[in-house]
Motif scaffolding. Structure first.
Motif, PDB file in Angstrom:
ATOM      1  N   ASN A 243      53.200  40.503  51.092  1.00 49.11           N
ATOM      2  CA  ASN A 243      54.597  40.928  50.929  1.00 49.11           C
ATOM      3  C   ASN A 243      55.149  40.527  49.560  1.00 49.11           C
ATOM      4  OD1 ASN A 243      54.601  42.022  53.489  1.00 49.11           O
ATOM      5  ND2 ASN A 243      55.468  40.193  54.454  1.00 49.11           N
ATOM      6  N   TRP A 244      54.731  39.368  49.068  1.00 53.16           N
ATOM      7  CA  TRP A 244      55.153  38.938  47.731  1.00 53.16           C
ATOM      8  C   TRP A 244      54.644  39.915  46.679  1.00 53.16           C
ATOM      9  CZ3 TRP A 244      52.330  37.533  43.395  1.00 53.16           C
ATOM     10  CH2 TRP A 244      53.038  36.915  42.357  1.00 53.16           C
ATOM     11  N   ASP A 245      53.391  40.345  46.832  1.00 50.78           N
ATOM     12  CA  ASP A 245      52.813  41.291  45.873  1.00 50.78           C
ATOM     13  C   ASP A 245      53.511  42.645  45.948  1.00 50.78           C
ATOM     14  OD1 ASP A 245      50.853  42.071  43.910  1.00 50.78           O
ATOM     15  OD2 ASP A 245      49.860  43.209  45.503  1.00 50.78           O
ATOM     16  N   VAL A 246      53.832  43.099  47.155  1.00 56.58           N
ATOM     17  CA  VAL A 246      54.546  44.377  47.318  1.00 56.58           C
ATOM     18  C   VAL A 246      55.915  44.298  46.642  1.00 56.58           C
ATOM     19  CG1 VAL A 246      55.670  45.888  48.997  1.00 56.58           C
ATOM     20  CG2 VAL A 246      53.347  45.057  49.424  1.00 56.58           C
ATOM     21  N   LYS A 247      56.602  43.187  46.866  1.00 57.06           N
ATOM     22  CA  LYS A 247      57.915  43.008  46.241  1.00 57.06           C
ATOM     23  C   LYS A 247      57.794  42.976  44.730  1.00 57.06           C
ATOM     24  CE  LYS A 247      61.858  39.849  46.116  1.00 57.06           C
ATOM     25  NZ  LYS A 247      62.423  38.556  46.618  1.00 57.06           N
TER      26      LYS A 247
ATOM     27  N   LEU B 280      49.991  30.781  43.792  1.00 59.02           N
ATOM     28  CA  LEU B 280      49.152  31.733  43.059  1.00 59.02           C
ATOM     29  C   LEU B 280      49.014  31.375  41.585  1.00 59.02           C
ATOM     30  CD1 LEU B 280      50.370  35.090  44.638  1.00 59.02           C
ATOM     31  CD2 LEU B 280      48.221  33.901  45.091  1.00 59.02           C
ATOM     32  N   GLY B 281      49.968  30.625  41.068  1.00 56.23           N
ATOM     33  CA  GLY B 281      49.864  30.217  39.675  1.00 56.23           C
ATOM     34  C   GLY B 281      50.773  30.958  38.723  1.00 56.23           C
ATOM     35  N   GLY B 282      51.837  31.583  39.230  1.00 58.39           N
ATOM     36  CA  GLY B 282      52.782  32.242  38.334  1.00 58.39           C
ATOM     37  C   GLY B 282      53.085  33.662  38.745  1.00 58.39           C
ATOM     38  N   PRO B 283      54.105  34.253  38.146  1.00 53.95           N
ATOM     39  CA  PRO B 283      54.543  35.599  38.532  1.00 53.95           C
ATOM     40  C   PRO B 283      53.549  36.700  38.183  1.00 53.95           C
ATOM     41  CG  PRO B 283      55.721  34.850  36.585  1.00 53.95           C
ATOM     42  CD  PRO B 283      54.955  33.682  37.083  1.00 53.95           C
ATOM     43  N   ASN B 284      52.620  36.419  37.269  1.00 50.77           N
ATOM     44  CA  ASN B 284      51.660  37.445  36.851  1.00 50.77           C
ATOM     45  C   ASN B 284      50.275  37.240  37.455  1.00 50.77           C
ATOM     46  OD1 ASN B 284      53.577  38.731  35.131  1.00 50.77           O
ATOM     47  ND2 ASN B 284      53.222  37.118  33.597  1.00 50.77           N
ATOM     48  N   ALA B 285      50.172  36.373  38.439  1.00 54.89           N
ATOM     49  CA  ALA B 285      48.867  36.074  39.042  1.00 54.89           C
ATOM     50  C   ALA B 285      48.361  37.267  39.845  1.00 54.89           C
ATOM     51  CB  ALA B 285      48.985  34.860  39.949  1.00 54.89           C
ATOM     52  N   GLU B 286      47.039  37.417  39.884  1.00 53.69           N
ATOM     53  CA  GLU B 286      46.452  38.483  40.710  1.00 53.69           C
ATOM     54  C   GLU B 286      46.292  37.960  42.134  1.00 53.69           C
ATOM     55  OE1 GLU B 286      43.197  38.793  42.070  1.00 53.69           O
ATOM     56  OE2 GLU B 286      42.556  36.755  41.588  1.00 53.69           O
ATOM     57  N   VAL B 287      46.385  38.872  43.107  1.00 53.56           N
ATOM     58  CA  VAL B 287      46.371  38.455  44.506  1.00 53.56           C
ATOM     59  C   VAL B 287      45.131  38.917  45.261  1.00 53.56           C
ATOM     60  CG1 VAL B 287      48.890  38.450  44.599  1.00 53.56           C
ATOM     61  CG2 VAL B 287      47.633  40.513  45.276  1.00 53.56           C
ATOM     62  N   GLU B 288      44.347  39.834  44.675  1.00 53.37           N
ATOM     63  CA  GLU B 288      43.201  40.377  45.406  1.00 53.37           C
ATOM     64  C   GLU B 288      42.211  39.278  45.799  1.00 53.37           C
ATOM     65  OE1 GLU B 288      44.494  41.698  42.737  1.00 53.37           O
ATOM     66  OE2 GLU B 288      45.222  43.641  43.477  1.00 53.37           O
ATOM     67  N   GLY B 289      41.900  38.382  44.855  1.00 49.67           N
ATOM     68  CA  GLY B 289      40.956  37.309  45.151  1.00 49.67           C
ATOM     69  C   GLY B 289      41.484  36.365  46.219  1.00 49.67           C
ATOM     70  N   THR B 290      42.786  36.059  46.140  1.00 49.19           N
ATOM     71  CA  THR B 290      43.390  35.171  47.129  1.00 49.19           C
ATOM     72  C   THR B 290      43.376  35.797  48.517  1.00 49.19           C
ATOM     73  OG1 THR B 290      44.826  34.157  45.480  1.00 49.19           O
ATOM     74  CG2 THR B 290      45.506  33.954  47.768  1.00 49.19           C
ATOM     75  N   LEU B 291      43.746  37.067  48.601  1.00 49.96           N
ATOM     76  CA  LEU B 291      43.733  37.735  49.901  1.00 49.96           C
ATOM     77  C   LEU B 291      42.321  37.802  50.482  1.00 49.96           C
ATOM     78  CD1 LEU B 291      46.260  40.653  49.252  1.00 49.96           C
ATOM     79  CD2 LEU B 291      46.606  38.643  50.705  1.00 49.96           C
ATOM     80  N   LYS B 292      41.334  38.024  49.610  1.00 49.15           N
ATOM     81  CA  LYS B 292      39.940  38.055  50.077  1.00 49.15           C
ATOM     82  C   LYS B 292      39.524  36.685  50.602  1.00 49.15           C
ATOM     83  CE  LYS B 292      35.670  39.609  50.482  1.00 49.15           C
ATOM     84  NZ  LYS B 292      34.965  38.360  50.803  1.00 49.15           N
ATOM     85  N   SER B 293      39.905  35.631  49.876  1.00 51.19           N
ATOM     86  CA  SER B 293      39.548  34.281  50.331  1.00 51.19           C
ATOM     87  C   SER B 293      40.253  33.945  51.640  1.00 51.19           C
ATOM     88  CB  SER B 293      39.884  33.248  49.260  1.00 51.19           C
ATOM     89  OG  SER B 293      41.280  33.157  49.052  1.00 51.19           O
TER      90      SER B 293
ATOM     91  N   ILE C 275      51.640  28.002  53.096  1.00 49.18           N
ATOM     92  CA  ILE C 275      52.097  28.275  51.731  1.00 49.18           C
ATOM     93  C   ILE C 275      53.605  28.501  51.753  1.00 49.18           C
ATOM     94  CG2 ILE C 275      51.885  29.804  49.753  1.00 49.18           C
ATOM     95  CD1 ILE C 275      49.071  30.458  50.693  1.00 49.18           C
ATOM     96  N   ALA C 276      54.345  27.501  51.300  1.00 48.35           N
ATOM     97  CA  ALA C 276      55.804  27.607  51.281  1.00 48.35           C
ATOM     98  C   ALA C 276      56.281  28.411  50.081  1.00 48.35           C
ATOM     99  CB  ALA C 276      56.427  26.216  51.274  1.00 48.35           C
ATOM    100  N   ASP C 277      55.631  28.201  48.919  1.00 50.27           N
ATOM    101  CA  ASP C 277      56.019  28.907  47.694  1.00 50.27           C
ATOM    102  C   ASP C 277      54.813  29.719  47.218  1.00 50.27           C
ATOM    103  OD1 ASP C 277      56.636  29.699  45.058  1.00 50.27           O
ATOM    104  OD2 ASP C 277      57.967  27.974  44.786  1.00 50.27           O
ATOM    105  N   VAL C 278      54.843  31.014  47.477  1.00 51.89           N
ATOM    106  CA  VAL C 278      53.700  31.869  47.166  1.00 51.89           C
ATOM    107  C   VAL C 278      53.440  31.915  45.669  1.00 51.89           C
ATOM    108  CG1 VAL C 278      52.804  34.227  47.264  1.00 51.89           C
ATOM    109  CG2 VAL C 278      54.025  33.274  49.226  1.00 51.89           C
ATOM    110  N   GLU C 279      54.482  32.091  44.872  1.00 52.28           N
ATOM    111  CA  GLU C 279      54.313  32.211  43.422  1.00 52.28           C
ATOM    112  C   GLU C 279      53.706  30.956  42.823  1.00 52.28           C
ATOM    113  OE1 GLU C 279      57.323  32.696  39.673  1.00 52.28           O
ATOM    114  OE2 GLU C 279      57.443  34.252  41.243  1.00 52.28           O
TER     115      GLU C 279
END
Length: 218
Positions: free
Chosen positions: A194-198, A31-44, A24-28
């Motif tokens: 790290n993207w989510d923390v930022k 994920l589908g945008g700056p407001n995307a949720e990350v819990e599901g992605t991290l679980k997957s 994944i070169a571009d995390v945002e």
């Protein structure tokens, strides 16, 4: 969630069908945008890592089994080939270069029986005398033993040895591929986290600025 998990793996696969993990070169964007949720992605991602580790454990076990099996096949093949050479007189022909060495023959001129030792259990061996024969018995696994003519046994053992060596090479290649994919998925997981923390930190800072601005306007 199931749909998201399928999206983790690339359509590209190695020759044995193990899916490649995309970096994944571009995390945002991923994920589908700056407001995307990350819990599901991290679980997957964790599920994908678990699948890779499961395959890695199975292949490591297979590698260990093949590395133990191949030397046994080689030893058996060497012995059967020796019996064939002895039967055909090839090994004796090489000895005939030394005209004075006739220790392998008794007084009648016939070849002496072949003596060897065999294992009864881990600590007990016995001596045996091998009669001249055109047949050998091979263990095929699962407590199965079959008799083969010596040329058939050699062909079978060579086939099994070749297949085992190819399988070992493929297994080693797959293990290297899997460990590379594991590293990629672990990096992907760290980048999303790290993207989510930022993002959370930026939101807190923005909220603090808005609050401070509101107070100054009062």
């Amino acid at each position: 969630m199931a749909t998201k998990l399928k999206a983790v793996f690339s359509e590209e696969k190695n020759p044995r069908g193990i899916p490649k993990a995309p970096f994944i070169a571009d995390v945002e964007e991923y994920l589908g945008g700056p407001n995307a949720e990350v819990e599901g992605t991290l679980k997957s991602f964790q599920d994908a890592i678990a699948k890779y580790r499961y395959m890695d454990a199975n292949l490591a076990q297979r590698r260990a089994s093949l590395e133990e099996k191949i030397p046994d096949i080689k030893k058996t093949l060497d012995m059967v080939e020796y019996l064939q050479e002895r039967r055909e007189g090839k090994s004796k022909a090489s000895e005939d270069d030394d005209l004075a060495d006739l220790d392998d023959e008794d007084e009648s001129g016939s070849t002496k029986p072949l003596r060897t030792t065999f294992e009864l259990n881990d600590t007990l061996f016995a001596e045996a005398e091998i009669e001249e024969s055109d047949t050998v018995y091979l263990w095929l696994g699962a407590n199965v033993m079959l008799s083969y003519k010596i040329p058939e046994a050699i062909a079978l053992l060579k086939s099994k040895l070749s297949g085992a060596e190819i399988s070992l090479n493929n297994t080693v290649e797959d293990l290297e591929f899997l460990r590379e994919q594991l590293t990629i998925m672990e990096v992907n997981t760290a980048r999303v986290y790290n993207w989510d923390v930022k993002r959370r930190r930026q939101r807190r800072e923005e909220a603090a600025r808005v609050t401070a601005k509101g107070r100054s306007d009062e």
